[in-house]
Design a protein around this motif. Structure first.
Motif, PDB file in Angstrom:
ATOM      1  N   HIS A   7       0.857  -1.182   0.000  1.00 57.10           N
ATOM      2  CA  HIS A   7       0.000   0.000   0.000  1.00 57.10           C
ATOM      3  C   HIS A   7       0.893   1.232   0.000  1.00 57.10           C
ATOM      4  CE1 HIS A   7      -3.617  -2.371   0.899  1.00 57.10           C
ATOM      5  NE2 HIS A   7      -2.875  -3.020   1.796  1.00 57.10           N
ATOM      6  N   ILE A   8       0.459   2.284  -0.673  1.00 56.73           N
ATOM      7  CA  ILE A   8       1.144   3.572  -0.622  1.00 56.73           C
ATOM      8  C   ILE A   8       0.177   4.572   0.018  1.00 56.73           C
ATOM      9  CG2 ILE A   8       2.102   5.484  -1.969  1.00 56.73           C
ATOM     10  CD1 ILE A   8       3.039   3.416  -4.029  1.00 56.73           C
ATOM     11  N   LYS A   9       0.614   5.173   1.128  1.00 61.72           N
ATOM     12  CA  LYS A   9      -0.254   6.077   1.874  1.00 61.72           C
ATOM     13  C   LYS A   9       0.445   7.400   2.150  1.00 61.72           C
ATOM     14  CE  LYS A   9      -3.015   2.555   4.275  1.00 61.72           C
ATOM     15  NZ  LYS A   9      -3.540   2.103   5.593  1.00 61.72           N
ATOM     16  N   LYS A  10      -0.352   8.416   2.453  1.00 62.39           N
ATOM     17  CA  LYS A  10       0.190   9.701   2.883  1.00 62.39           C
ATOM     18  C   LYS A  10       0.668   9.588   4.330  1.00 62.39           C
ATOM     19  CE  LYS A  10      -3.002  12.360  -0.031  1.00 62.39           C
ATOM     20  NZ  LYS A  10      -4.091  13.378  -0.029  1.00 62.39           N
ATOM     21  N   THR A  11       1.614  10.453   4.692  1.00 62.04           N
ATOM     22  CA  THR A  11       2.133  10.396   6.063  1.00 62.04           C
ATOM     23  C   THR A  11       1.056  10.706   7.099  1.00 62.04           C
ATOM     24  OG1 THR A  11       2.931  12.673   5.740  1.00 62.04           O
ATOM     25  CG2 THR A  11       4.546  10.903   5.508  1.00 62.04           C
ATOM     26  N   SER A  12       0.053  11.501   6.740  1.00 62.63           N
ATOM     27  CA  SER A  12      -1.024  11.825   7.684  1.00 62.63           C
ATOM     28  C   SER A  12      -1.882  10.612   8.017  1.00 62.63           C
ATOM     29  CB  SER A  12      -1.910  12.945   7.127  1.00 62.63           C
ATOM     30  OG  SER A  12      -2.509  12.545   5.912  1.00 62.63           O
ATOM     31  N   GLU A  13      -1.744   9.546   7.210  1.00 67.55           N
ATOM     32  CA  GLU A  13      -2.510   8.324   7.444  1.00 67.55           C
ATOM     33  C   GLU A  13      -1.730   7.298   8.261  1.00 67.55           C
ATOM     34  OE1 GLU A  13      -5.181   7.700   3.562  1.00 67.55           O
ATOM     35  OE2 GLU A  13      -3.051   7.863   3.070  1.00 67.55           O
ATOM     36  N   ILE A  14      -0.513   7.675   8.673  1.00 71.61           N
ATOM     37  CA  ILE A  14       0.363   6.754   9.391  1.00 71.61           C
ATOM     38  C   ILE A  14       0.472   7.172  10.856  1.00 71.61           C
ATOM     39  CG2 ILE A  14       2.665   5.715   9.464  1.00 71.61           C
ATOM     40  CD1 ILE A  14       1.066   5.058   6.939  1.00 71.61           C
ATOM     41  N   LEU A  51       4.887  10.437   0.949  1.00 75.62           N
ATOM     42  CA  LEU A  51       4.252   9.128   0.828  1.00 75.62           C
ATOM     43  C   LEU A  51       5.104   8.067   1.501  1.00 75.62           C
ATOM     44  CD1 LEU A  51       3.297   9.266  -2.978  1.00 75.62           C
ATOM     45  CD2 LEU A  51       1.842   9.863  -1.029  1.00 75.62           C
ATOM     46  N   ASP A  57       2.030  -4.123   6.362  1.00 74.02           N
ATOM     47  CA  ASP A  57       1.697  -3.099   7.363  1.00 74.02           C
ATOM     48  C   ASP A  57       2.929  -2.482   8.038  1.00 74.02           C
ATOM     49  OD1 ASP A  57      -0.424  -1.576   8.399  1.00 74.02           O
ATOM     50  OD2 ASP A  57      -0.281  -2.624  10.328  1.00 74.02           O
ATOM     51  N   GLU A 103       3.910   7.333  -8.112  1.00 72.57           N
ATOM     52  CA  GLU A 103       2.855   7.944  -7.301  1.00 72.57           C
ATOM     53  C   GLU A 103       3.275   9.330  -6.823  1.00 72.57           C
ATOM     54  OE1 GLU A 103      -0.314   6.835  -6.623  1.00 72.57           O
ATOM     55  OE2 GLU A 103       0.263   5.452  -8.226  1.00 72.57           O
TER      56      GLU A 103
END
Length: 319
Positions: A7-14, A51, A57, A103
Motif C-alpha cells: 500500500h502507498i499512503k500519505k504520512t497523515s494516514e500513518i 508518501l 503493514d 505515485e
C-alpha cells in the motif's frame, strides 16, 4: 521481479510514533528532529504530503517532499523538491522504487531534486533530466582531521571581531525582511528561480527546530546564512544560503572565521566550474535532477536555472 502486496499512503494516514521511529532508524535523525517532520516537509504550506510504502503493514519505503513555488517567466508555479527517497534494501530491484516514484510524481507537475546515484537511476527510467552544474565545495582547516585519530570535539563559543568583516545578525523579522529584499533584487532578472519570499524565510529560519545552530552574517552589504553542525567529533560550517555567489574573497573571510572558531570544514554550493573539480573527491558534483509536465519549464531548468543552495532541500540536514 516479484511484487508483494503493498500500500502507498500519505504520512497523515500513518501512526506518528511509527513514523518517527522509521525516520530515526532510516535517516539517523535525532528524535527531536524526526518528530518535526511536519516542519521538514512544510505540510502547512500546501495540501502536498510525503508518501510511505507499506508492505505487511510495515514501512519499507518513503518519498518525502518540500512544496515550493517557482517563478517562471514572471508567473509563480507550484513545485516540489523530492527528498528522503528510500526503499528498504531487501526490497530493492523489485520495482517498488519505480512504483513509489510514479505515485510521487502525480502530486505536482514540476519536480526537482538533488539525489544520489541510486535514486537517479530510478528517476532516469521515468524520463527525468539530470545536470551536473552544481558543485558542493568543502574547504579544510586541518587535513589531518580527515583521519579519526586526530579528531577531538572542542566546546564551541562564537568568536567574532571587526577584522572578520562579518556582522552577526539576529534571527528576527527585521533580518527576514533584509533577506527577502536582497533575494528579490538578485533574482528579479532571472527567467526561472525558486521563490524565497518572507513566508519561506520565516518557515526556514524562525520556525526551524535547530535554529540555535543557525548564524546569519552580513558582509559587504550581502547576507549569508550558515548552519554549524557537529558530527563524528568534527565541526562543519555549511553556508546554506548566500545572497550573492560566494567569491574567493568571501570564502577566505569565512575560512578565517572558521579557523578562529576551531571549525574543521567549510562547505557551500557553487555553480562555478573549476579545473580541479574532478580531481578532489570532496569537490563533489551534485545530481540536480528535474522533471516537468511542461517541456518549456524542463528546458529552462536545464539551460537557465542557476541558483540551488543547501537551504533549499534536505541536503542541509545530510551533508
Amino acid at each position: 521481479m516479484t511484487v508483494m502486496k503493498f500500500h502507498i499512503k500519505k504520512t497523515s494516514e500513518i501512526n506518528k510514533e511509527k513514523l518517527v521511529k522509521f525516520y530515526q532508524n532510516t535517516f539517523q535523525y535525532e528524535k527531536s528532529f524526526a518528530e518535526n517532520y511536519n516542519w521538514r516537509y512544510r505540510t502547512e504550506f500546501s495540501e502536498f504530503e510525503p508518501l510511505v510504502l507499506l508492505i505487511n503493514d510495515e514501512i519499507h519505503g518513503h518519498a518525502g517532499l518540500i512544496p515550493i513555488d517557482i517563478n517562471f517567466q514572471d508567473k509563480q508555479r507550484k513545485a516540489i523538491w523530492f527528498t528522503d527517497f528510500y526503499i528498504n534494501p531487501k526490497y530493492r530491484s523489485e520495482g517498488y522504487g519505480k512504483l513509489l516514484a510514479q505515485e510521487w510524481m502525480k502530486i505536482c507537475p514540476i519536480r526537482i531534486t538533488i539525489c544520489n546515484d541510486q535514486s537517479l537511476n530510478v528517476f532516469k527510467k521515468l524520463g527525468w533530466y539530470n545536470s551536473k552544474k552544481f558543485t558542493r565545495r568543502i574547504k579544510f582547516n586541518n587535513y589531518l582531521k580527515i583521519m579519526p585519530i586526530f579528531r577531538k570535539l572542542n566546546h564551541f563559543d562564537l568568536v567574532l571581531n571587526h577584522q572578520d568583516n562579518l556582522k552577526l545578525l539576529e534571527i528576527n523579522n527585521s533580518t527576514i525582511t533584509k533577506l527577502t529584499t536582497l533575494n528579490d533584487t538578485q533574482l528579479s532578472k532571472k527567467s526561472i528561480c525558486i521563490v524565497r519570499n518572507e513566508n519561506w524565510f520565516k518557515w526556514r529560519l524562525i520556525e526551524c527546530p535547530y535554529k540555535k545552530n543557525i548564524f546569519i552574517f552580513e558582509c559587504e552589504e550581502n547576507l549569508f546564512i550558515t548552519h554549524l553542525r557537529f558530527k563524528n567529533n568534527l565541526k562543519f560550517l555549511n553556508v546554506i544560503y548566500s545572497s550573492v555567489p560566494i567569491s574567493n574573497k568571501i570564502s577566505n573571510i569565512f575560512m578565517n572565521f572558521s579557523k578562529k572558531n576551531k571549525i574543521d570544514y567549510l562547505s557551500f554550493i557553487s555553480n562555478e566550474k573549476r579545473l580541479l573539480d574532478n580531481v578532489f573527491p570532496w569537490q563533489r558534483k551534485l545530481n540536480f535532477s528535474f522533471n516537468s509536465d511542461d517541456l518549456d519549464i524542463s528546458r529552462m531548468l536545464n539551460e537557465q536555472f542557476d541558483d540551488v543552495q543547501f537551504i533549499d532541500s534536505d541536503i542541509d540536514f545530510l551533508v
